[in-house]
Design a protein around this motif. Structure first.
Motif, short mmCIF file in Angstrom:
data_model
loop_
_atom_site.label_atom_id
_atom_site.label_comp_id
_atom_site.label_asym_id
_atom_site.label_seq_id
_atom_site.Cartn_x
_atom_site.Cartn_y
_atom_site.Cartn_z
N TYR A 10 113.77 52.54 66.95
CA TYR A 10 112.96 53.71 67.28
C TYR A 10 113.09 54.01 68.76
CZ TYR A 10 110.95 52.26 62.84
OH TYR A 10 110.78 51.87 61.54
N PHE A 11 113.31 55.31 69.08
CA PHE A 11 113.56 55.68 70.47
C PHE A 11 112.79 56.93 70.85
CE2 PHE A 11 117.21 53.38 68.89
CZ PHE A 11 117.41 52.43 69.88
N GLY A 12 112.25 56.94 72.04
CA GLY A 12 111.51 58.07 72.59
C GLY A 12 110.71 57.55 73.76
N LEU A 13 109.79 58.35 74.27
CA LEU A 13 108.90 57.85 75.32
C LEU A 13 108.17 56.62 74.79
CD1 LEU A 13 107.68 58.24 78.15
CD2 LEU A 13 105.85 59.53 77.05
N PHE A 14 107.70 56.71 73.54
CA PHE A 14 107.15 55.57 72.81
C PHE A 14 108.19 55.16 71.76
CE2 PHE A 14 103.38 57.23 74.68
CZ PHE A 14 102.50 56.17 74.79
N GLY A 15 108.28 53.87 71.50
CA GLY A 15 109.22 53.39 70.52
C GLY A 15 108.57 52.99 69.22
N TYR A 16 107.67 52.03 69.26
CA TYR A 16 107.06 51.52 68.02
C TYR A 16 105.55 51.53 68.19
CZ TYR A 16 106.62 48.64 63.81
OH TYR A 16 106.31 48.16 62.55
N VAL A 17 104.89 52.44 67.46
CA VAL A 17 103.44 52.58 67.51
C VAL A 17 102.90 52.25 66.12
CG1 VAL A 17 101.52 54.16 67.90
CG2 VAL A 17 103.62 54.38 69.26
N GLU A 18 101.96 51.35 66.06
CA GLU A 18 101.38 50.94 64.78
C GLU A 18 99.87 50.92 64.91
OE1 GLU A 18 102.61 47.67 61.56
OE2 GLU A 18 101.95 46.82 63.47
N GLY A 19 99.21 51.89 64.30
CA GLY A 19 97.75 51.96 64.36
C GLY A 19 97.23 52.52 65.66
N GLY A 20 98.10 52.91 66.57
CA GLY A 20 97.68 53.48 67.85
C GLY A 20 97.62 54.99 67.78
N THR A 21 97.08 55.62 68.81
CA THR A 21 97.00 57.07 68.87
C THR A 21 97.52 57.57 70.22
OG1 THR A 21 94.71 56.94 69.64
CG2 THR A 21 95.05 57.29 67.28
N ILE A 22 98.21 58.69 70.17
CA ILE A 22 98.73 59.35 71.37
C ILE A 22 98.29 60.80 71.27
CG2 ILE A 22 100.79 59.94 72.70
CD1 ILE A 22 102.17 57.59 71.10
N GLU A 23 97.63 61.32 72.29
CA GLU A 23 97.14 62.69 72.23
C GLU A 23 97.20 63.37 73.58
OE1 GLU A 23 93.05 62.74 71.03
OE2 GLU A 23 92.36 61.61 72.77
N ASN A 24 97.15 64.69 73.55
CA ASN A 24 97.09 65.52 74.77
C ASN A 24 98.23 65.24 75.74
OD1 ASN A 24 94.53 66.47 73.81
ND2 ASN A 24 93.55 64.68 74.71
N LEU A 25 99.42 64.95 75.20
CA LEU A 25 100.55 64.55 76.04
C LEU A 25 101.74 65.46 75.80
CD1 LEU A 25 101.94 62.48 77.94
CD2 LEU A 25 102.56 61.19 75.89
N GLY A 26 102.31 65.98 76.87
CA GLY A 26 103.55 66.74 76.78
C GLY A 26 104.72 65.84 77.16
N VAL A 27 105.83 65.95 76.42
CA VAL A 27 107.05 65.20 76.73
C VAL A 27 108.18 66.22 76.79
CG1 VAL A 27 108.62 63.36 76.01
CG2 VAL A 27 106.18 63.16 75.54
N GLU A 28 108.86 66.31 77.94
CA GLU A 28 109.86 67.36 78.15
C GLU A 28 111.13 66.80 78.79
OE1 GLU A 28 107.90 70.15 80.70
OE2 GLU A 28 106.66 70.98 79.10
N ASP A 29 112.22 67.55 78.61
CA ASP A 29 113.48 67.30 79.32
C ASP A 29 113.96 65.86 79.19
OD1 ASP A 29 113.41 69.95 80.20
OD2 ASP A 29 112.22 69.41 81.95
N PHE A 30 114.23 65.43 77.98
CA PHE A 30 114.74 64.07 77.78
C PHE A 30 116.04 64.12 76.99
CE2 PHE A 30 111.77 65.14 74.42
CZ PHE A 30 112.44 64.80 73.26
N ASN A 31 116.82 63.07 77.11
CA ASN A 31 118.10 62.97 76.43
C ASN A 31 118.21 61.61 75.75
OD1 ASN A 31 120.80 63.34 75.61
ND2 ASN A 31 121.54 62.42 77.51
N ILE A 32 118.32 61.61 74.43
CA ILE A 32 118.51 60.37 73.68
C ILE A 32 119.87 60.45 73.00
CG2 ILE A 32 117.62 58.88 71.85
CD1 ILE A 32 114.84 60.03 72.43
N ASP A 33 120.83 59.68 73.50
CA ASP A 33 122.19 59.79 72.99
C ASP A 33 122.95 58.51 73.35
OD1 ASP A 33 124.66 60.50 72.09
OD2 ASP A 33 124.99 62.09 73.55
N PHE A 34 123.19 57.64 72.37
CA PHE A 34 123.93 56.42 72.65
C PHE A 34 124.93 56.10 71.56
CE2 PHE A 34 119.67 55.57 71.13
CZ PHE A 34 119.89 54.80 69.99
N ASN A 35 125.38 57.10 70.82
CA ASN A 35 126.40 56.88 69.80
C ASN A 35 127.79 56.99 70.39
OD1 ASN A 35 124.67 56.43 67.64
ND2 ASN A 35 124.32 58.61 67.37
#
Length: 194
Positions: free
Chosen positions: A169-194
């Motif tokens: 799992y890839f992103g600002l957060f990778g593995y969230v279980e039972g947690g909460t994320i709110e009121n958050l903007g995530v912009e201008d990212f690049n996920i590419d490792f193939n």
């Protein structure tokens, strides 16, 4: 002017100050609206609403230099007193604590951003991870807390060389279980490792 429960308060026009721009309406440190015109129904308890401003030439998010802080900007990690994160280095401190050990004490705490954060286009290790071990066994470091972005944005990061190529799992957060994320903007990212 006094206002009573259930009424719509009369908020004076947002003042203008030369050299500053309106940033938002706050209750304590909690951002409730970025709109200059904010309407709400008066609750039964006292309601202290504060207009905050920022200097016109100081509106950019702080740029992360890849360093890791040794703690947060404040707070104790509880719901009423969350850990405060104001820099990329403090966000990286959270990553390091969550991902480095199954026995860390920060995985289920409460967090709140106090600024937007620019990660400088640098490589990012997601908060929380799930991966397969070398002997085909799985391992994980989960984020199970509460993360309040407080209306701010985390931006400008990449994931092109993950620490473990077998992570799932890839992103600002990778593995969230039972947690909460709110009121958050995530912009201008690049996920590419193939």
């Amino acid at each position: 002017e006094p206002c009573f429960y259930g009424e719509l308060p009369k908020i004076p026009e947002t003042p203008m100050v030369e050299g500053y721009v309106f940033f938002g309406w706050f209750i304590g440190d909690l951002l409730v609206s970025r709109d200059a015109e904010y309407t709400f129904v008066m609750p039964s308890e006292d309601y202290n609403l504060t207009a905050r401003f920022t200097a016109e030439d100081n509106d950019a998010a702080e740029v992360w230099d890849g360093s890791i802080a040794t703690g947060f900007a404040g707070g104790s990690g509880t719901e009423s007193d969350p850990y405060l994160i104001s820099t990329g280095a403090q966000l990286a401190y959270l990553v390091n604590a969550i991902n480095s050990s199954n026995s860390n004490t920060l995985y289920n705490k409460c967090y709140r951003l106090t600024n937007s954060i620019d990660l400088g286009g640098l490589e990012w290790d997601p908060i929380g991870c799930y991966y397969y071990g070398s002997s085909s066994t799985s391992n994980y470091r989960t984020f199970q807390g509460h993360f309040d972005g407080n209306g701010y944005t985390v931006s400008n990061f990449k994931i092109t060389s993950p620490k473990y190529s077998y992570r799932r799992y890839f992103g600002l957060f990778g593995y969230v279980e039972g947690g909460t994320i709110e009121n958050l903007g995530v912009e201008d990212f690049n996920i590419d490792f193939n």
